[in-house]
Design an enzyme around this catalytic site. Structure first.
Site, PDB file in Angstrom:
ATOM      1  N   PHE A  28      35.640  -1.053   1.747  1.00 43.20           N
ATOM      2  CA  PHE A  28      36.146  -0.184   0.683  1.00 43.20           C
ATOM      3  C   PHE A  28      37.611  -0.556   0.429  1.00 43.20           C
ATOM      4  CE2 PHE A  28      36.641   3.754  -1.796  1.00 43.20           C
ATOM      5  CZ  PHE A  28      35.447   3.712  -2.479  1.00 43.20           C
ATOM      6  N   LEU A  29      37.783  -1.815   0.119  1.00 43.96           N
ATOM      7  CA  LEU A  29      39.113  -2.423   0.070  1.00 43.96           C
ATOM      8  C   LEU A  29      39.975  -1.849  -1.048  1.00 43.96           C
ATOM      9  CD1 LEU A  29      38.023  -6.155   0.589  1.00 43.96           C
ATOM     10  CD2 LEU A  29      38.638  -4.463   2.333  1.00 43.96           C
ATOM     11  N   HIS A  33      44.703  -3.461   1.676  1.00 38.02           N
ATOM     12  CA  HIS A  33      43.981  -4.612   2.245  1.00 38.02           C
ATOM     13  C   HIS A  33      44.318  -5.891   1.480  1.00 38.02           C
ATOM     14  CE1 HIS A  33      41.194  -1.093   3.039  1.00 38.02           C
ATOM     15  NE2 HIS A  33      41.384  -1.545   4.257  1.00 38.02           N
ATOM     16  N   ASP A 145      48.545   2.392   9.675  1.00 38.19           N
ATOM     17  CA  ASP A 145      48.002   2.850  10.948  1.00 38.19           C
ATOM     18  C   ASP A 145      48.925   2.359  12.052  1.00 38.19           C
ATOM     19  OD1 ASP A 145      45.521   4.050   9.924  1.00 38.19           O
ATOM     20  OD2 ASP A 145      45.065   2.000   9.327  1.00 38.19           O
ATOM     21  N   SER A 180      44.701   4.452   0.809  1.00 40.67           N
ATOM     22  CA  SER A 180      43.734   4.688   1.881  1.00 40.67           C
ATOM     23  C   SER A 180      42.337   4.743   1.287  1.00 40.67           C
ATOM     24  CB  SER A 180      44.029   6.016   2.584  1.00 40.67           C
ATOM     25  OG  SER A 180      42.921   6.401   3.390  1.00 40.67           O
ATOM     26  N   SER A 181      41.378   4.227   2.051  1.00 38.98           N
ATOM     27  CA  SER A 181      39.988   4.319   1.596  1.00 38.98           C
ATOM     28  C   SER A 181      39.561   5.767   1.461  1.00 38.98           C
ATOM     29  CB  SER A 181      39.060   3.602   2.585  1.00 38.98           C
ATOM     30  OG  SER A 181      39.447   2.260   2.721  1.00 38.98           O
TER      31      SER A 181
END
Lengths: 276, 276
Positions: A28-29, A33, A145, A180-181
């Site tokens: 789920f880029l 990413h 993260d 964020s996904s």
């Protein structure tokens, strides 16, 4: 771009490949990413992206089943970013025996680790496997993260894993919300509240610049994060990358927050270097 | 032969070395270790021996402090067996952060694992580190520690560690006692009793050849191991290498025993392939 599901084929393709840049993801880029892939593309002969929604890092009450997936879109983004190999393993491929796990002994009792017992065990288990499969020259992780990144760096040092871990900056929406996904889960109201997280962190940065004590900054940040219908999971400051309490010797402070919205838990952070 | 204490120096020496044969040990070398070194010497360009008494595989009531050591003798044996590099790390070298351990989830609740909780966690933790440090082509382990060998093979498969694990036969004294660093602990009386272990295993082999059921063979072996002043820790048969219970599908049975003498706990085993 080749899509590869099994370890043997990937290894054959990578044999003698020159420098390998590796970006491990759960798919789920988004632009976060993509920024990792861009940097990997610039710095290596070959770029490997892995997409694997790792079950062992989800707790029993967490969102494994509803974790967002869009394989087709992911492939388009990967192709556009110049990925050479998209590694797409199954659970059975990554956990052929599941006879041992990596268990974190320190650094997982703060921040996200405090409310997600076993989460970082799962992260380090799968990352150590993926690093053995791909054997990259460099692996790219986002500072979004920050605790995950610090623990991976510590693991790589502690276990002598022959890879360079590259720290990459947080990528944000125009209004400051960290990509964020999980942002797709947000309702319209929540999406309007969410940029307040980054604003609170910016205020924290200014306060730290002005010499306000860390505890006071944390209190103010907690106040600033009182959005209607949300609860604060944590607002904490730790030494980075040791993740130990901030002391007078601390050079770099990680001020990290997690806010629980009705539909998603969002995290963000500020990496603050004193006197910089 | 070069003696090396730090990871960086070892890696520099091994860079571009061709095939690397690796024998990890806790020192106090005997003919069992020598046989591993001989085979490594025959099959590789470079031979690395590590000597490290790994603290994390000893329980709180176990014999870490009195584990036998003889560095000078070990070096002579290593030299005689054609070792190129003797890696002699300190605890601080092998556990720079000790921020995570490998934790075994299956296969460690039988045999030695049942009475030594955490032992194989420590073994896999240090073996995974050593394999990352040396990055050998082949690593050699004796079948004397059959459970250890089975768990290392499973770990290497589960974590995609790029190494060939070579199983090496048990080396024995003339009277049948399996070579072990712990044999030096035995009193004269115990040393005279100890070959009875191998005799019991040979009787078990004959019984299995004659089609005696496994449970009956285990009972007979327990009786045969009633030496005065000793207690049986376990007499068990498991499927090899899965370490699961023996079923009708089992091809290879591991019949393993541990006998507690006053001064040392001795283990031995029989790997029995049905119809072979």
């Amino acid at each position: 771009m080749k899509i590869i599901q099994d370890v043997q084929t990937l290894r054959e393709r990578l044999a003698g490949a020159g420098s390998i840049g590796f970006v491990p993801t759960m798919g789920f880029l988004h632009e976060g990413h993509a920024s990792l892939l861009k940097q990997a593309r610039q710095e290596n002969d070959v770029v490997v992206l892995s997409i694997f929604v790792n079950p062992t890092q989800f707790g029993p009450n967490e969102d494994l089943d509803r974790y967002p997936r869009d394989a087709e879109r992911d492939q388009k983004i990967a192709e556009a970013e110049g990925v050479d190999y998209l590694f797409y393993p199954t659970n059975e491929t990554m956990y052929p025996l599941d006879m041992a796990r990596v268990t974190v002994r320190s650094g997982d009792d703060v921040l996200c680790g405090a409310s997600r017992p076993g989460h970082f065990d799962g992260v380090l288990t799968v990352v150590s496997k993926l690093l053995n499969v791909v054997r990259p020259t460099r692996a790219y992780f986002g500072l979004k993260d920050a605790q995950q990144l610090a623990l991976i760096e510590a693991y790589v040092a502690d276990y002598f894993v022959p890879v360079e871990i590259v720290r990459c900056p947080i990528i944000r929406e125009a209004d400051g919300l960290a990509k964020s996904s999980r942002n797709v889960y947000l309702s319209e109201t929540e999406r309007a509240q969410a940029p307040g997280i980054q604003q609170a962190l910016q205020q924290a940065k200014q306060a730290l610049d002005q010499g306000v004590p860390v505890e006071t900054v944390l209190d103010r940040t907690r106040e600033a994060l009182q959005f209607e219908g949300t609860t604060i999971d944590y607002v904490e400051a730790v030494d980075y990358p040791s993740l130990r309490p901030v002391t007078e010797q601390t050079t770099t402070i990680l001020l990290a927050v997690a806010v629980q919205f009705a539909s998603a838990r969002l995290i963000d952070n500020l990496l603050y270097t004193r006197g910089a």
